[in-house]
Design a protein around this motif. Sequence first.
Motif, PDB file in Angstrom:
ATOM      1  N   ALA A   1      26.609 -57.076  -4.156  1.00  0.00           N
ATOM      2  CA  ALA A   1      27.782 -56.653  -3.439  1.00  0.00           C
ATOM      3  C   ALA A   1      28.952 -57.298  -3.952  1.00  0.00           C
ATOM      4  O   ALA A   1      29.427 -58.436  -3.561  1.00  0.00           O
ATOM      5  CB  ALA A   1      27.435 -57.123  -2.026  1.00  0.00           C
ATOM      6  N   GLU A   2      29.635 -56.879  -4.749  1.00  0.00           N
ATOM      7  CA  GLU A   2      30.871 -57.212  -5.527  1.00  0.00           C
ATOM      8  C   GLU A   2      31.823 -56.409  -5.850  1.00  0.00           C
ATOM      9  O   GLU A   2      31.716 -55.213  -5.079  1.00  0.00           O
ATOM     10  CB  GLU A   2      30.505 -57.891  -6.961  1.00  0.00           C
ATOM     11  N   ARG A   3      32.935 -56.610  -6.374  1.00  0.00           N
ATOM     12  CA  ARG A   3      34.105 -55.825  -6.626  1.00  0.00           C
ATOM     13  C   ARG A   3      33.935 -54.768  -7.604  1.00  0.00           C
ATOM     14  O   ARG A   3      33.218 -54.836  -8.597  1.00  0.00           O
ATOM     15  CB  ARG A   3      35.355 -56.707  -7.098  1.00  0.00           C
TER      16      ARG A   3
ATOM     17  N   GLY B   1      44.307 -49.769  -2.815  1.00  0.00           N
ATOM     18  CA  GLY B   1      44.371 -51.365  -2.522  1.00  0.00           C
ATOM     19  C   GLY B   1      43.420 -51.832  -1.742  1.00  0.00           C
ATOM     20  O   GLY B   1      43.203 -53.066  -1.663  1.00  0.00           O
ATOM     21  N   ARG B   2      42.796 -50.972  -0.981  1.00  0.00           N
ATOM     22  CA  ARG B   2      42.012 -51.530   0.201  1.00  0.00           C
ATOM     23  C   ARG B   2      40.494 -51.022  -0.486  1.00  0.00           C
ATOM     24  O   ARG B   2      40.423 -49.868  -0.815  1.00  0.00           O
ATOM     25  CB  ARG B   2      42.151 -51.020   1.577  1.00  0.00           C
ATOM     26  N   PHE B   3      39.429 -51.682  -0.135  1.00  0.00           N
ATOM     27  CA  PHE B   3      38.054 -51.279  -0.409  1.00  0.00           C
ATOM     28  C   PHE B   3      37.539 -50.106   0.344  1.00  0.00           C
ATOM     29  O   PHE B   3      36.612 -49.446  -0.134  1.00  0.00           O
ATOM     30  CB  PHE B   3      36.959 -52.544  -0.407  1.00  0.00           C
ATOM     31  N   SER B   4      38.340 -49.921   1.594  1.00  0.00           N
ATOM     32  CA  SER B   4      38.046 -48.599   2.532  1.00  0.00           C
ATOM     33  C   SER B   4      38.599 -47.477   2.090  1.00  0.00           C
ATOM     34  O   SER B   4      38.074 -46.433   2.947  1.00  0.00           O
ATOM     35  CB  SER B   4      38.133 -49.390   3.978  1.00  0.00           C
TER      36      SER B   4
ATOM     37  N   GLY C   1      30.120 -55.581   1.816  1.00  0.00           N
ATOM     38  CA  GLY C   1      29.291 -54.469   1.813  1.00  0.00           C
ATOM     39  C   GLY C   1      29.775 -53.235   0.926  1.00  0.00           C
ATOM     40  O   GLY C   1      30.467 -53.205   0.246  1.00  0.00           O
ATOM     41  N   PRO C   2      28.817 -52.051   1.361  1.00  0.00           N
ATOM     42  CA  PRO C   2      29.094 -50.867   0.603  1.00  0.00           C
ATOM     43  C   PRO C   2      30.756 -50.277   0.978  1.00  0.00           C
ATOM     44  O   PRO C   2      31.383 -50.391   1.933  1.00  0.00           O
ATOM     45  CB  PRO C   2      28.308 -49.805   1.324  1.00  0.00           C
TER      46      PRO C   2
END
Length: 199
Positions: free
Chosen positions: A3-5, A84-87, A115-116
Motif C-alpha cells: 500500500a504505497e503511492r 491532488g487527492r488519492f480519493s 489503503g486502496p
Amino acid sequence: MIAERAFFVLLGLAALTACAPAPTAPAGAVAPAGTVPPAVSGPLPLPARAKVSPVRLAIPAIGLDQAGLIPLALGAAGELQPPGRFSDVGWYEGGPVPGDPGPAVLAAHVDSRSGPAPFFRLRDLRSGDEVRVTRSDGADVVFRVDSVQRYPKSEFPTQAVYGPAPGNALRLITCGGSFDPAKRSYRDNVVVYASQRWD
C-alpha cells in the motif's frame, strides 16, 4: 500489493510527478493580439455551447461508482498531472469528453498508505466489462472494455493512449506492477482500452 503511492513519486513534497506521460498541448492557430473581427451583417452568432464534462464513473465489475470527477491538466514537461487527492478520479480536459469522438482519458491512483484508491482493481477488468460515464449534459455513455494492458513506465504508449482513435474511445490509467521502494513509485502503468457500446 504494497500500500504505497500510485501516481505520485514522493509523498509530502510540493513537486508531484504524474504516473503516466501525456502529450504536449496541441498546437493551434492563434489570432494576432489586438485584432478585431470585421463587422458583419445578418443574424448574431449563437452563444457558445456550455462546456460538457464527465461527472460520474461507474464500473460494476470492480464495484466502482465515483461521482465528482475533477479536471486534469498537463504539467510543464507535458506530463499528465495526477489528482491532488488519492480519493479522486480525474479527466484529462485537454482531450475529448467521454462520448465524443476520439480517446477520452480518465486517471486515478491505485492506492496509498491508507489503503486502496479508486483504480485499485482496474487491473482486474476483462474484455467486455462495462464502463459507464455520466456527463454534465445528462448523457449516460456506456463503454465496453476491449483490453487491459500493462507497460513499463519507460515504454508508455503515448500514441496508442492519446493519439487518434476510431469512434468514441475511453482510456483508464493508473499505476501497476511491482513497487520500487527506492523511487517510492510503481514500475508500470495499467491502461484499460474501451470503446463506446451502442446496443
